[in-house]
Enzyme design. Sequence first.
Site, mmCIF file in Angstrom:
data_model
loop_
_atom_site.group_PDB
_atom_site.id
_atom_site.type_symbol
_atom_site.label_atom_id
_atom_site.label_comp_id
_atom_site.label_asym_id
_atom_site.label_seq_id
_atom_site.Cartn_x
_atom_site.Cartn_y
_atom_site.Cartn_z
ATOM 1 C CB CYS A 47 -0.885 -0.037 1.242
ATOM 2 S SG CYS A 47 -1.788 1.486 1.573
ATOM 3 C CG HIS A 48 1.192 5.745 -1.716
ATOM 4 N ND1 HIS A 48 1.576 5.748 -3.026
ATOM 5 C CD2 HIS A 48 1.789 6.807 -1.139
ATOM 6 C CE1 HIS A 48 2.373 6.774 -3.237
ATOM 7 N NE2 HIS A 48 2.508 7.435 -2.108
ATOM 8 C CB THR A 49 0.141 3.617 4.270
ATOM 9 O OG1 THR A 49 -1.022 4.284 3.786
ATOM 10 C CG2 THR A 49 0.447 4.084 5.678
ATOM 11 C CG HIS A 69 -0.746 -1.794 6.082
ATOM 12 N ND1 HIS A 69 0.299 -1.210 5.395
ATOM 13 C CD2 HIS A 69 -1.860 -1.197 5.628
ATOM 14 C CE1 HIS A 69 -0.171 -0.294 4.579
ATOM 15 N NE2 HIS A 69 -1.497 -0.271 4.691
ATOM 16 C CD GLU A 70 -3.881 -3.562 0.483
ATOM 17 O OE1 GLU A 70 -4.046 -2.366 0.781
ATOM 18 O OE2 GLU A 70 -3.778 -3.943 -0.687
ATOM 19 C CB CYS A 99 -10.618 -4.310 22.050
ATOM 20 S SG CYS A 99 -11.346 -2.876 22.879
ATOM 21 C CB CYS A 102 -11.414 0.429 24.256
ATOM 22 S SG CYS A 102 -11.632 0.892 22.522
ATOM 23 C CB CYS A 105 -14.723 -0.811 20.803
ATOM 24 S SG CYS A 105 -13.252 -1.199 19.831
ATOM 25 C CB CYS A 113 -9.891 -0.243 18.554
ATOM 26 S SG CYS A 113 -9.527 -1.295 19.981
ATOM 27 N NE ARG A 117 -2.916 4.277 16.003
ATOM 28 C CZ ARG A 117 -1.669 4.697 15.839
ATOM 29 N NH1 ARG A 117 -0.701 4.228 16.612
ATOM 30 N NH2 ARG A 117 -1.371 5.595 14.908
ATOM 31 C CB CYS A 177 -5.087 -1.531 3.669
ATOM 32 S SG CYS A 177 -4.893 0.249 3.858
ATOM 33 N NE ARG A 372 -3.163 -1.727 -2.374
ATOM 34 C CZ ARG A 372 -3.129 -0.407 -2.171
ATOM 35 N NH1 ARG A 372 -2.549 0.401 -3.051
ATOM 36 N NH2 ARG A 372 -3.649 0.121 -1.072
HETATM 37 N N1 LIG Z 1 -7.016 6.852 5.559
HETATM 38 C C1 LIG Z 1 -6.752 5.554 5.406
HETATM 39 O O1 LIG Z 1 -7.230 4.705 6.173
HETATM 40 C C2 LIG Z 1 -5.887 5.130 4.278
HETATM 41 C C3 LIG Z 1 -5.151 6.050 3.576
HETATM 42 N N2 LIG Z 1 -4.370 5.654 2.521
HETATM 43 C C4 LIG Z 1 -3.679 6.711 1.802
HETATM 44 O O2 LIG Z 1 -4.452 7.004 0.631
HETATM 45 C C5 LIG Z 1 -3.597 7.574 -0.370
HETATM 46 C C6 LIG Z 1 -3.822 6.888 -1.697
HETATM 47 O O3 LIG Z 1 -3.355 5.561 -1.642
HETATM 48 P P1 LIG Z 1 -3.189 4.708 -3.001
HETATM 49 O O4 LIG Z 1 -4.442 4.741 -3.786
HETATM 50 O O5 LIG Z 1 -2.624 3.401 -2.597
HETATM 51 O O6 LIG Z 1 -2.075 5.608 -3.728
HETATM 52 P P2 LIG Z 1 -1.614 5.726 -5.242
HETATM 53 O O7 LIG Z 1 -0.266 6.346 -5.210
HETATM 54 O O8 LIG Z 1 -1.794 4.418 -5.934
HETATM 55 O O9 LIG Z 1 -2.645 6.753 -5.918
HETATM 56 C C7 LIG Z 1 -2.514 8.131 -5.870
HETATM 57 C C8 LIG Z 1 -3.028 8.736 -7.186
HETATM 58 O O10 LIG Z 1 -2.992 10.155 -7.051
HETATM 59 C C9 LIG Z 1 -2.521 10.727 -8.256
HETATM 60 N N3 LIG Z 1 -1.973 12.042 -7.938
HETATM 61 C C10 LIG Z 1 -0.773 12.344 -7.377
HETATM 62 N N4 LIG Z 1 -0.652 13.675 -7.205
HETATM 63 C C11 LIG Z 1 -1.795 14.219 -7.660
HETATM 64 C C12 LIG Z 1 -2.285 15.561 -7.744
HETATM 65 N N5 LIG Z 1 -1.554 16.603 -7.304
HETATM 66 N N6 LIG Z 1 -3.512 15.774 -8.263
HETATM 67 C C13 LIG Z 1 -4.253 14.737 -8.717
HETATM 68 N N7 LIG Z 1 -3.844 13.435 -8.671
HETATM 69 C C14 LIG Z 1 -2.640 13.204 -8.144
HETATM 70 C C15 LIG Z 1 -1.518 9.721 -8.785
HETATM 71 O O11 LIG Z 1 -1.322 9.877 -10.187
HETATM 72 C C16 LIG Z 1 -2.195 8.402 -8.414
HETATM 73 O O12 LIG Z 1 -3.043 7.963 -9.461
HETATM 74 C C17 LIG Z 1 -2.171 7.468 0.185
HETATM 75 O O13 LIG Z 1 -1.857 8.719 0.791
HETATM 76 C C18 LIG Z 1 -2.299 6.401 1.271
HETATM 77 O O14 LIG Z 1 -1.286 6.531 2.229
HETATM 78 C C19 LIG Z 1 -4.319 4.354 2.097
HETATM 79 C C20 LIG Z 1 -5.049 3.410 2.759
HETATM 80 C C21 LIG Z 1 -5.822 3.705 3.955
HETATM 81 N N1 LIG Z 2 1.636 7.057 11.370
HETATM 82 C C1 LIG Z 2 1.004 7.965 10.487
HETATM 83 C C2 LIG Z 2 -0.480 7.728 10.479
HETATM 84 C C3 LIG Z 2 -0.866 7.155 9.197
HETATM 85 C C4 LIG Z 2 -2.359 6.975 9.123
HETATM 86 O O1 LIG Z 2 -3.113 7.911 9.195
HETATM 87 N N2 LIG Z 2 -2.776 5.741 8.954
HETATM 88 C C5 LIG Z 2 -4.148 5.424 8.676
HETATM 89 C C6 LIG Z 2 -4.180 4.180 7.918
HETATM 90 S S1 LIG Z 2 -3.280 4.330 6.427
HETATM 91 C C7 LIG Z 2 -3.315 2.834 5.782
HETATM 92 O O2 LIG Z 2 -2.779 2.586 4.762
HETATM 93 C C8 LIG Z 2 -4.967 5.201 9.942
HETATM 94 O O3 LIG Z 2 -5.739 4.278 10.055
HETATM 95 N N3 LIG Z 2 -4.831 6.082 10.872
HETATM 96 C C9 LIG Z 2 -5.462 5.948 12.146
HETATM 97 C C10 LIG Z 2 -4.504 5.412 13.171
HETATM 98 O O4 LIG Z 2 -4.924 5.122 14.280
HETATM 99 O O5 LIG Z 2 -3.301 5.308 12.839
HETATM 100 C C11 LIG Z 2 1.250 9.402 10.838
HETATM 101 O O6 LIG Z 2 1.410 9.684 12.024
HETATM 102 O O7 LIG Z 2 1.241 10.198 9.907
HETATM 103 ZN ZN LIG Z 3 -2.797 0.788 3.519
HETATM 104 ZN ZN LIG Z 4 -11.451 -1.098 21.300
#
Ligand SMILES: NC(=O)C1=CN([C@@H]2O[C@H](COP(=O)(O)OP(=O)(O)OC[C@H]3O[C@@H](n4cnc5c(N)ncnc54)[C@H](O)[C@@H]3O)[C@@H](O)[C@H]2O)C=CC1
Ligand SMILES: N[C@@H](CCC(=O)N[C@@H](CSC=O)C(=O)NCC(=O)O)C(=O)O
Ligand SMILES: [Zn+2]
Ligand SMILES: [Zn+2]
Length: 379
Positions: A47-49, A69-70, A99, A102, A105, A113, A117, A177, A372
Amino acid sequence: MATQGQVITCKAAVAWEANKPLVIEDVQVAPPQAGEVRVKILFTALCHTDAYTWSGKDPEGLFPCILGHEAAGVVESVGEGVTEVQPGDHVIPCYQAECRECKFCKSGKTNLCGKVRAATGVGVMMNDRKSRFSVNGKPIYHFMGTSTFSQYTVVHDVSVAKINPQAPLEKVCLLGCGVPTGLGAVWNTAKVEEGSIVAVFGLGTVGLAVAEGAKTAGASRIIGIDIDSKKYDVAKNFGVTEFINPKDHDKPIQQVIVDQTDGGVDYSFECIGNVSVMRAALECCHKGWGTSVIVGVAASGQEISTRPFQLVTGRVWKGTAFGGFKSRSQVPWLVEKYMNKEIKVDEYITHSLTLPEINKAFDLMHEGGCLRCVLSVHE
Ligand SMILES: NC(=O)C1=CN([C@@H]2O[C@H](COP(=O)(O)OP(=O)(O)OC[C@H]3O[C@@H](n4cnc5c(N)ncnc54)[C@H](O)[C@@H]3O)[C@@H](O)[C@H]2O)C=CC1
Ligand SMILES: N[C@@H](CCC(=O)N[C@@H](CSC=O)C(=O)NCC(=O)O)C(=O)O
Ligand SMILES: [Zn+2]
Ligand SMILES: [Zn+2]
């Protein structure tokens, strides 16, 4: 089983330092302690993270560590007191724990949760605040409570979802993820209604899953925005109905979108991790009700800003972690939805490699054609 209670020596990709190539090492994985589960990881995606933390820009990034993590695998052994999984169960590790006890949850207001953490944020297990990984006696930090770039990992019992054993692990690993995050951002966090106009910034796996979620929610227009115009062809298959490349316009992208949507979109999603784009995503929302959801993870030191007037006039700014899904309860449900062909998973897998090829997999991730890449961990 012969390995239960024993230290297992296996292969894992160790990130010794930020930005330095990962090294496949013989890693010692200690047996699970009370409340812990040792999992044989069979398949893991990137994943990008993972790349973000590896880059050194994650304030929680610790080295040396085992990223990842995926993933999906099979329970090898369990520690004392673990009742909900047993050896042989098919599982998906969950970086967002659940859990069920907590304050978080029990709130009914969040999927976050609090139980483990604090430990997962500093790369250790909660029981003794130590790592279960070592290389020749040197401890290696855990990552996100999952560390799936290893043939075996140890996770907290609250961080593992038992799934249908019929599900193909080489596919459903993605349900750890990116795909749930995008779908859940739409279904749980924004709660997009039928007929809505939606803008998705960034058409990687997460953004495409947002588009897929918006399509199933009945959105009337799904506008994809990406700086790579090649993304549109693929994105159409996930529900994107229109495409804008900001580079094709002189005006700010938020103005372009407002002009094309009679005042702005109902919902927008930032799936990149770029704070300037987060601002544009908020400001392209319709006055009075438009909601923008931050999904992308931005680097340490980055901050968002806008004129408060944007919020005074009714726009809402939100964020989502794992799409708001309760991990242990809802990952098995997502697996069933995949088995019933109600959600896509296979379509996000563009590459398949093996664990020793992990550095190549990270290179691929930075190329436009990769969504992916799934690694077979025991080949
Ligand atoms: N909040 C959460 O729980 C999660 C957050 N993430 C985050 O989500 C984001 C996306 O993840 P992926 O899809 O795997 O990444 P990815 O890198 O595959 O996709 C990003 C896309 O954004 C485009 N892009 C880059 N700069 C741009 C701009 N300035 N304007 C428009 N498009 C632009 C790229 O061309 C690419 O198609 C990452 O920051 C990742 O860390 C990922 C999983 C869970
Ligand atoms: N450690 C990072 C935090 C990154 C982040 O926000 N992670 C997401 C999941 S991203 C998955 O690919 C998330 O679930 N955040 C909630 C959490 O409890 O971490 C930073 O500090 O920037
Ligand atoms: Zn992820
Ligand atoms: Zn919990």
